[in-house]
Design a protein around this motif. Structure first.
Motif, PDB file in Angstrom:
ATOM      1  N   ASP A   3      -8.488 -16.049 -39.091  1.00 14.09           N
ATOM      2  CA  ASP A   3      -9.615 -15.559 -39.887  1.00 14.09           C
ATOM      3  C   ASP A   3      -9.537 -16.243 -41.243  1.00 14.09           C
ATOM      4  O   ASP A   3      -8.854 -15.791 -42.158  1.00 14.09           O
ATOM      5  N   LEU A  69     -13.957 -27.000 -36.356  1.00 14.95           N
ATOM      6  CA  LEU A  69     -14.930 -26.092 -35.757  1.00 14.95           C
ATOM      7  C   LEU A  69     -14.941 -26.231 -34.238  1.00 14.95           C
ATOM      8  O   LEU A  69     -14.778 -27.328 -33.699  1.00 14.95           O
ATOM      9  N   SER A  70     -15.173 -25.116 -33.552  1.00 16.29           N
ATOM     10  CA  SER A  70     -15.393 -25.168 -32.114  1.00 16.29           C
ATOM     11  C   SER A  70     -16.739 -25.827 -31.844  1.00 16.29           C
ATOM     12  O   SER A  70     -17.578 -25.949 -32.753  1.00 16.29           O
ATOM     13  N   GLU A  71     -16.970 -26.232 -30.622  1.00 15.25           N
ATOM     14  CA  GLU A  71     -18.250 -26.838 -30.272  1.00 15.25           C
ATOM     15  C   GLU A  71     -19.395 -25.862 -30.508  1.00 15.25           C
ATOM     16  O   GLU A  71     -20.481 -26.242 -30.962  1.00 15.25           O
ATOM     17  N   GLU A  72     -19.160 -24.599 -30.221  1.00 19.52           N
ATOM     18  CA  GLU A  72     -20.190 -23.573 -30.422  1.00 19.52           C
ATOM     19  C   GLU A  72     -20.526 -23.412 -31.898  1.00 19.52           C
ATOM     20  O   GLU A  72     -21.700 -23.337 -32.279  1.00 19.52           O
ATOM     21  N   GLN A  73     -19.497 -23.375 -32.724  1.00 21.27           N
ATOM     22  CA  GLN A  73     -19.722 -23.268 -34.165  1.00 21.27           C
ATOM     23  C   GLN A  73     -20.419 -24.513 -34.704  1.00 21.27           C
ATOM     24  O   GLN A  73     -21.351 -24.439 -35.501  1.00 21.27           O
ATOM     25  N   ALA A  74     -19.950 -25.671 -34.267  1.00 24.43           N
ATOM     26  CA  ALA A  74     -20.470 -26.933 -34.791  1.00 24.43           C
ATOM     27  C   ALA A  74     -21.943 -27.122 -34.465  1.00 24.43           C
ATOM     28  O   ALA A  74     -22.672 -27.786 -35.213  1.00 24.43           O
ATOM     29  N   LYS A  76     -24.377 -25.250 -34.797  1.00 25.30           N
ATOM     30  CA  LYS A  76     -25.248 -24.709 -35.844  1.00 25.30           C
ATOM     31  C   LYS A  76     -25.102 -25.470 -37.169  1.00 25.30           C
ATOM     32  O   LYS A  76     -25.816 -25.189 -38.125  1.00 25.30           O
ATOM     33  N   VAL A  78     -23.152 -27.020 -40.666  1.00 22.99           N
ATOM     34  CA  VAL A  78     -22.409 -26.453 -41.788  1.00 22.99           C
ATOM     35  C   VAL A  78     -23.328 -26.331 -42.997  1.00 22.99           C
ATOM     36  O   VAL A  78     -24.373 -26.985 -43.070  1.00 22.99           O
ATOM     37  N   GLN A 142     -28.326 -20.220 -46.049  1.00 25.78           N
ATOM     38  CA  GLN A 142     -27.462 -19.932 -44.905  1.00 25.78           C
ATOM     39  C   GLN A 142     -28.135 -18.970 -43.934  1.00 25.78           C
ATOM     40  O   GLN A 142     -28.016 -19.114 -42.715  1.00 25.78           O
ATOM     41  N   ASP A 148     -22.155 -22.868 -40.546  1.00 21.87           N
ATOM     42  CA  ASP A 148     -20.844 -22.357 -40.949  1.00 21.87           C
ATOM     43  C   ASP A 148     -20.639 -22.633 -42.442  1.00 21.87           C
ATOM     44  O   ASP A 148     -20.766 -23.773 -42.893  1.00 21.87           O
TER      45      ASP A 148
END
Length: 323
Positions: A3, A69-74, A76, A78, A142, A148
């Protein structure tokens, strides 16, 4: 993934960051000057982070965040807020990974820095030149993009990335008595503390700050964070206040904070342009300005200074404005 909003980064995180960002950064060179050594009364070593491709050290922390970043995070993208160098470096890292990057920048940010952000594909939303306006505008951006949030400095991924600079610095110089770096929000200083506390605990860590934006100095003396909303200084990269993560490192590991006047910063900038023959921005000249102002603290020592960035508007150099 830890976290990262609550996590204090460790030396191992810095080592992981160095391995992760290796393909995207440069191992920047060290420059020296016999003239500046004589002038300062000590042996000076300049770590030239202005030679990074986006022109600033912040590519280290930005790359660590983006490529962690994970692929899922990436997917979206930054987002961030920045007076310039973090914005350009995050845009660069996002471009390398092929993801979107949205940045909030003060309308007064140097045009050269805005141009760099756009060259790397970053989308800019302008705000007023105050911390409150910056954060309020960013909240809107954001919410609209879902990217992210990579904070310019109060982010353990960023701090771990910035710490890689001091790892290289110590390796390239075979040890230093002190390292001096500029302080604004404290990302570079925090990374320096993170690394040197383990790698070279005998090395003193000194922060350098403009007199006209001296909230870190006043915080250091008071023992708690004192935040200015809209300071004004030619060192535009040092306008933001400390936050909880960076205060943790500053309060526990920094030996001293010195300040320099606007004219002292300009003179130090001119000296380094002339005698190191490298382009640096005003924020990067603050360390030399403080060394020259406090010769008794550095006399006879091996002193490392981090040139944090070289993104300047050549049509608005500070000594031209002062003329």
């Amino acid at each position: 993934m830890k976290d990262y909003q609550m996590y204090i980064p460790t030396y191992e995180d810095m080592l992981d960051a160095h391995a992760r960002i290796g393909p995207y950064i440069r191992r920047t060179p060290i420059r020296t000057s016999d003239y500046l050594n004589e002038l300062a009364g000590c042996e000076l070593f300049f770590k030239c982070e202005n030679f990074q491709e986006p022109g600033a050290f912040k590519v280290r922390g930005a790359s660590n965040a983006v490529f962690g970043l994970s692929e899922e995070q990436a997917a979206k993208g930054v987002a961030t807020h920045s007076s310039g160098n973090h914005a350009s470096c995050l845009s660069y890292a996002a471009m390398k990974r092929g993801i979107p990057c949205n940045v909030v920048m003060p309308r007064t940010a140097p045009q050269a820095k805005k141009d760099t952000v756009r060259r790397f594909g970053g989308v800019i939303t302008e705000c007023e030149p105050s911390t409150s306006s910056r954060e309020a505008t960013f909240a809107e951006v954001q919410a609209a993009t879902g990217g992210d949030f990579v904070h310019p400095y109060n982010d353990p991924r960023v701090i771990a990335g910035q710490g890689t600079c001091s790892k290289e610095f110590i390796e390239q110089t075979d040890g230093l008595d002190a390292v001096v770096a500029p302080i604004g929000g404290g990302g570079m200083i925090s990374g320096t503390c993170l690394t040197l506390a383990t790698l070279a605990p005998e090395t003193h860590i000194i922060a350098a700050e403009p007199e006209q934006a001296d909230d870190a100095y006043r915080s250091f003396k008071a023992g708690h964070i004192i935040a200015d909303d809209a300071p004004k200084t030619i060192a535009d990269g040092l306008l933001v206040p400390l936050k909880d993560l960076t205060w943790h490192f500053v309060s526990n590991h920094v030996s001293e904070i010195y300040t320099a006047s606007e004219q002292e910063i300009i003179e130090a900038m001119k000296l380094t342009w002339k005698h190191l023959r490298v382009v640096m921005e005003p924020s990067s000249a603050v360390p030399l300005a403080t060394v020259l102002k406090n010769p008794e603290a550095f006399r006879g020592k091996r002193v490392g200074l981090i040139i944090t960035g070289g993104n300047v508007d050549l049509d608005k150099l500070p000594w031209l404005n002062a003329a």
